[in-house]
Scaffold this active site. Structure first.
Site, mmCIF file in Angstrom:
data_model
loop_
_atom_site.group_PDB
_atom_site.id
_atom_site.type_symbol
_atom_site.label_atom_id
_atom_site.label_comp_id
_atom_site.label_asym_id
_atom_site.label_seq_id
_atom_site.Cartn_x
_atom_site.Cartn_y
_atom_site.Cartn_z
ATOM 1 C CG HIS A 1 19.609 22.999 66.442
ATOM 2 N ND1 HIS A 1 18.629 22.322 67.105
ATOM 3 C CD2 HIS A 1 19.594 24.280 66.924
ATOM 4 C CE1 HIS A 1 18.028 23.147 67.974
ATOM 5 N NE2 HIS A 1 18.596 24.336 67.864
ATOM 6 C CG ASP B 1 22.921 18.326 64.940
ATOM 7 O OD1 ASP B 1 22.507 19.478 65.148
ATOM 8 O OD2 ASP B 1 22.244 17.311 65.219
ATOM 9 C CG HIS C 1 13.953 20.925 67.437
ATOM 10 N ND1 HIS C 1 13.962 19.883 68.324
ATOM 11 C CD2 HIS C 1 15.277 21.231 67.245
ATOM 12 C CE1 HIS C 1 15.212 19.576 68.652
ATOM 13 N NE2 HIS C 1 16.028 20.386 68.020
ATOM 14 C CG ASP D 1 16.885 17.534 65.123
ATOM 15 O OD1 ASP D 1 17.129 16.379 64.741
ATOM 16 O OD2 ASP D 1 17.744 18.269 65.647
#
Lengths: 310, 310
Positions: free
Chosen positions: A64, A66, A141, A213
């Site tokens: 992801h 970020d 996740h 996460d």
């Protein structure tokens, strides 16, 4: 003997001015290990005075943005600053495709060897040097973003010679390395001198775990059993447990339960949703379950002191 | 009637803590146009309080990382914040490949339509609305990174009615839109009232040009002739003219010569090499040639006031 984590960013998907995207750097005896690399990480490394050219290993938890959008910029800057040393990246194999595609389109050749190591879904020992091991374990996740937890553990050091005692018993220099490994010494007269009289136990090994996460699952605790310092995401407060489940994240209370189950010594909360300009309520929630909890903030430094064996 | 540029980053290849990677935002009557988008641009937009969801058009000069590495993060954040409006990106066509490849690998679908417009090497009108045009022209950087200059020009406005005079001459309401376009008024008695007695000239049109990552070439001046505000890269001081040539950049003196040749009214220097923590010497060099020069800094705002026609 340093073992110290610096938080470069502890925001979540959308960064805020208080909290950059995810990144941390672990300093083990002046070896620097970067963990996640969200956008702006190279600036945070400068801001917090981390000698980032000394980073040789980068661990990316999942794909992801970020957690990895800052990697391409960091690699470019290192290359422009004429880095020559190998740089190792441990990640989902698709990160290699993303980075190499961009370098190819830009017709850029890095000045240093960039070596990717693809993370698998089974627990594994992925890195080892004379002082440290890094182990991975799968977290949970979104289905299309397999996420990996990391456990950094110091290696057991050799025992420390008590020079006064080895002098007294006239232990020959040639025997010292065996003493350090724990052997008893036998004098020429046949007297057995117990190792513990001639040496001191090395300091306790220190360990750091990174879990971000992820949904909360009790079974994850086994991978970080007894860890000294546990970083666990706490995207939401307990009031959003349903939202946490829906978005495959954890609450402050769940992070604390993980620390408790794992018998961790100290818990750090991070990866806060932008809905918490001040995450203090999350700290309170976690401390009700696991008192030795602290909040991350960008620039925070947590050092694990050298400790006597308990 | 705002026409204002905010500098989000004015560093060069390797950002510094003083200067982020390249990015600027032009506010024309509360329409926001982003020009370049280096790493960290989304954070700079927040830092300088730009309402970045109002950005509908993004112009990327070329495919060196310090000019576009922040785009993927900005797009992700806009999507996570539930943007629905179309977003247009004007760039080298390979940027579309880079962005779409990353989104595909991440299995991410943006919440809003992302529309790429590919820049060509010939000068072109690439954008037009009721208040503004954007024209491009080719500059000269490294062979594998074709770079584009941008010229933002207000459209000519209609003339302003002098209500006192139209009342005095009893100009009918139905004729007003013709007055605004410059027609004379003929009274029922056949008297011709010159338009200039009934209206005032609209304010002068304002223009802004962006020229970065380029060698100095006299011929570029024709594309920005008479521009009000010229941003021109000044990676180096005059003492590094050879290095500037070698790296396809410009010096402060060359930026000033471009402003002079173009008969610009005001020059902004930016894209400073990290070797200049304080770029004041570059300002001095430029002002020797073109006195109305200023230095960019992150967060600087340059407004072009509404001006009477000269």
């Amino acid at each position: 003997m340093k073992f110290e984590i610096t938080i470069l960013g502890c925001g979540s998907a959308v960064p805020t001015l208080q909290r950059n995207a995810a990144a941390q750097v672990l300093n083990v005896l002046e070896r620097y290990f970067l963990i996640d690399c969200g956008e702006g990480t190279q600036q945070q490394l400068r801001r917090f005075k981390v000698p980032y050219n000394k980073i040789n290993h980068i661990f990316i938890s999942h794909l992801h943005g970020d957690h990895f959008f800052g990697l391409i910029g960091l690699l470019s800057s290192l290359s422009l600053q004429d880095r020559k040393a190998e740089l190792h990246v441990y990640s989902d194999k698709r990160l290699q495709e993303i980075i190499e595609f961009q370098l190819k389109v830009m017709n850029t050749r890095l000045n240093f060897p960039l070596i990717f190591h693809h993370l698998e879904r089974e627990p594994a020992l992925i890195y080892e040097d004379k002082a440290l091991t890094v182990r991975t374990f799968p977290l949970k996740h979104r289905y299309d973003a397999p996420v990996t937890g990391f456990l950094f553990t110091e290696k057991e050091r050799e025992r420390t010679i008590r020079r006064d005692m080895t002098d007294a018993f006239q232990v020959p220099v040639a025997f010292m390395h065996r003493l350090k490994k724990g052997e008893d010494f036998v004098t020429p007269d046949g007297e057995v001198i117990a190792n513990c009289r001639l040496t001191m136990a090395p300091p306790a090994v220190r360990s750091y775990a990174y879990m971000t996460d992820t949904l909360f699952r009790e079974c994850f605790a086994e991978h970080v059993k007894g860890v000294d310092l546990l970083y666990h995401e706490s995207t939401y407060g307990n009031e959003f447990e349903d939202l946490a489940k829906e978005t495959f994240h954890s609450t402050a209370g769940q992070a604390a339960r993980m620390a408790l189950l794992a018998e961790a010594k100290h818990l750090l909360l991070g990866h806060f949703s932008s809905r918490y300009p001040d995450p203090t309520p999350l700290l309170k929630q976690a401390r009700e379950i696991f008192p030795n909890t602290d909040l991350c903030y960008d620039g925070a430094v947590f050092e694990l002191p050298v400790a006597k064996r308990g």
